[in-house]
Design a protein around this motif. Sequence first.
Motif, mmCIF file in Angstrom:
data_model
loop_
_atom_site.group_PDB
_atom_site.id
_atom_site.type_symbol
_atom_site.label_atom_id
_atom_site.label_comp_id
_atom_site.label_asym_id
_atom_site.label_seq_id
_atom_site.Cartn_x
_atom_site.Cartn_y
_atom_site.Cartn_z
ATOM 1 N N PHE A 1 0.836 -1.204 0.000
ATOM 2 C CA PHE A 1 0.000 0.000 0.000
ATOM 3 C C PHE A 1 0.872 1.256 0.000
ATOM 4 O O PHE A 1 0.641 2.201 -0.780
ATOM 5 N N ALA A 2 1.898 1.259 0.854
ATOM 6 C CA ALA A 2 2.804 2.407 0.908
ATOM 7 C C ALA A 2 3.545 2.586 -0.413
ATOM 8 O O ALA A 2 3.721 3.709 -0.901
ATOM 9 N N ALA A 3 3.959 1.466 -1.007
ATOM 10 C CA ALA A 3 4.674 1.538 -2.280
ATOM 11 C C ALA A 3 3.773 2.061 -3.399
ATOM 12 O O ALA A 3 4.207 2.851 -4.241
ATOM 13 N N MET A 4 2.508 1.640 -3.405
ATOM 14 C CA MET A 4 1.592 2.083 -4.457
ATOM 15 C C MET A 4 1.331 3.578 -4.369
ATOM 16 O O MET A 4 1.193 4.262 -5.402
ATOM 17 N N LEU A 5 1.247 4.126 -3.154
ATOM 18 C CA LEU A 5 1.088 5.570 -3.003
ATOM 19 C C LEU A 5 2.284 6.306 -3.606
ATOM 20 O O LEU A 5 2.126 7.336 -4.263
ATOM 21 N N SER B 1 2.620 -3.517 -13.235
ATOM 22 C CA SER B 1 3.675 -4.320 -12.612
ATOM 23 C C SER B 1 3.541 -4.365 -11.099
ATOM 24 O O SER B 1 3.704 -5.426 -10.482
ATOM 25 N N MET B 2 3.236 -3.235 -10.461
ATOM 26 C CA MET B 2 3.132 -3.213 -9.010
ATOM 27 C C MET B 2 1.919 -3.987 -8.514
ATOM 28 O O MET B 2 1.946 -4.582 -7.434
ATOM 29 N N LEU C 1 11.174 -2.231 -3.559
ATOM 30 C CA LEU C 1 12.083 -1.244 -4.111
ATOM 31 C C LEU C 1 12.535 -1.668 -5.501
ATOM 32 O O LEU C 1 12.731 -2.845 -5.776
ATOM 33 N N GLY C 2 12.709 -0.697 -6.350
ATOM 34 C CA GLY C 2 13.151 -0.968 -7.708
ATOM 35 C C GLY C 2 12.201 -0.455 -8.755
ATOM 36 O O GLY C 2 12.582 -0.274 -9.916
ATOM 37 N N PHE C 3 10.919 -0.203 -8.364
ATOM 38 C CA PHE C 3 9.968 0.292 -9.364
ATOM 39 C C PHE C 3 10.383 1.638 -9.935
ATOM 40 O O PHE C 3 10.040 1.992 -11.065
ATOM 41 N N ASP C 4 11.154 2.422 -9.142
ATOM 42 C CA ASP C 4 11.582 3.726 -9.629
ATOM 43 C C ASP C 4 12.572 3.613 -10.778
ATOM 44 O O ASP C 4 12.887 4.609 -11.433
#
Length: 540
Positions: free
Chosen positions: A104-108, A235-236, A209-212
């Motif tokens: 959830f935090a990553a999707m934000l 992807s996420m 981590l890594g989506f960036d």
Amino acid sequence: MPRFTKDDFFPDPSFDNLRAYTSALAQTPARLRNRLFARADPAAEVSAVRSRSRNEMKRTLNWWDLGWLAIGAVIGAGIFVLSGIEAREDAGPAIILSFVAAGFAAMLAVFCYTEFAIEIPVAGGSFAYLRVELGDFVAFIAAGNIVLECLIGSAALGRAWTSYFAKLCNHEPDDFRLINADPSNYKPFLPYGVRGVFKGASVVFFAYLGFDTVCTVAEETKNPKRDIPIGLFASMTVVTILYCLMALTLCMMQNYAEVDINAPFSAAFTNAVGWKWAQYVVAIGALKSMSSVLLVGSVGQARYVAHMARTHILPPWFAYVHEKTGTPVNATMSIIIASCFIALFTNLHILSNLLSISTLFIFMLVALSLIVRRHYVSGETSSRHQKLLIVFLALIIGSSVATSAYWGATEGKGWILYTVTVPIWFAATLGLAVFVPKARQPKFWGVPFVPWVPSLCIATNSFLLGSMDRDSYIRFGVWTLLMLVYYVFYGLHASYDAAQEIKSTHTISNAPIYLEEGAQTRALKAENSPNNGLTDNQKV
């Protein structure tokens, strides 16, 4: 490949000789004041700054490529190793909830990154976004953490890769059974309480981590405004679902207290299920996955470093883009070599915790930048609205940090202070939405429900930070201190000279660059720009 010369590392006037450097050091306070509030111009960021790489990166990627790139950058040590550590030591079977919270935090953060990647399609990622919205000094603080992320991210993967390779070579015999899972292993579901869930989430956040990396290849994407959102969100979503299913399976195969912390999935098939052959299949799959993460990670990390070098915060030698391959070869080689050395002398748990702290901190800054971008435009936002913006942002950050600190201090057992901090956060976000008008709207795609989404991103990432251990914060503080020393003696003066160069030459590329300034959209070209380009600085 360029030759090694002084100009590859010290091309700026401040480093011409000892006298020039001494003079530059004497001007440190004045230069620091100048760079503290200097905001990079988006036009310069995608033209004059980018041109310092000598050659252009090739635009060859589409949304399908970006989606697989993101998946390849994410699925690695976080799920194959950290899931076992956190299931055994912090969360138990509730590790699945840890992955949900971290996802959830990553999707934000994905929402915030996507808008920036479309509006400012350069290799610098979050570093470039922060330079444009929060200024040069804040961007440098983030740059130090990005460099840390680059170095220890690959090192952490290297340590995890080694664990699975060792398991792959293990030839101890075991009995074979036809049993897959035991639901009783999910009792108790919360052996370490709710705090354990969020402590686990703060660590397994590393798994997202890594989506960036997708944002750092914006320069190489054919149609950024379409391809980046599709690639990132698809992807996420896939990654989050896969993580939850894998965590569910792991804790059903064996009791959480028996999970192997080095290679949990291979060991689970061997020790709990008895499928000796399966441990080799899992180990090979894990090694393949983590090898992909190492390769894809080096792609994003090199582009971060290359863009920092374009601004001269790092030596410009790292910014060089090879003429034939269209890739930053010097940055790529340097990151890989440095990560290998770090991996030799550290352990995965230390690396993952430190990486999570630095990344959560950067995500908070990017979310803050998005709020500033939407609600503030220099020369257009009134003084009253600017002051209100600062007050509301201070309340959002302050209440989020207070909530996080209280959670950490009480180990999740207190609740009284939340009745104060949470309403303050809500009221500040509501006040920002009601009393500070939007100064800018995205041209192609924008984060919905601003400022609520980025404000929630700040609060969520801050909360996860409150679950990190004390030693990790000490290491983070030491790294930050070393960064500041580097900035005072090199980064400040190099970036100051580079900014002055752009200001004096007014160079800008001949390609049309589309910017949003308030409610107006205009195309900038070198031949018709009033000053033949824009300066590198815009004062807040």
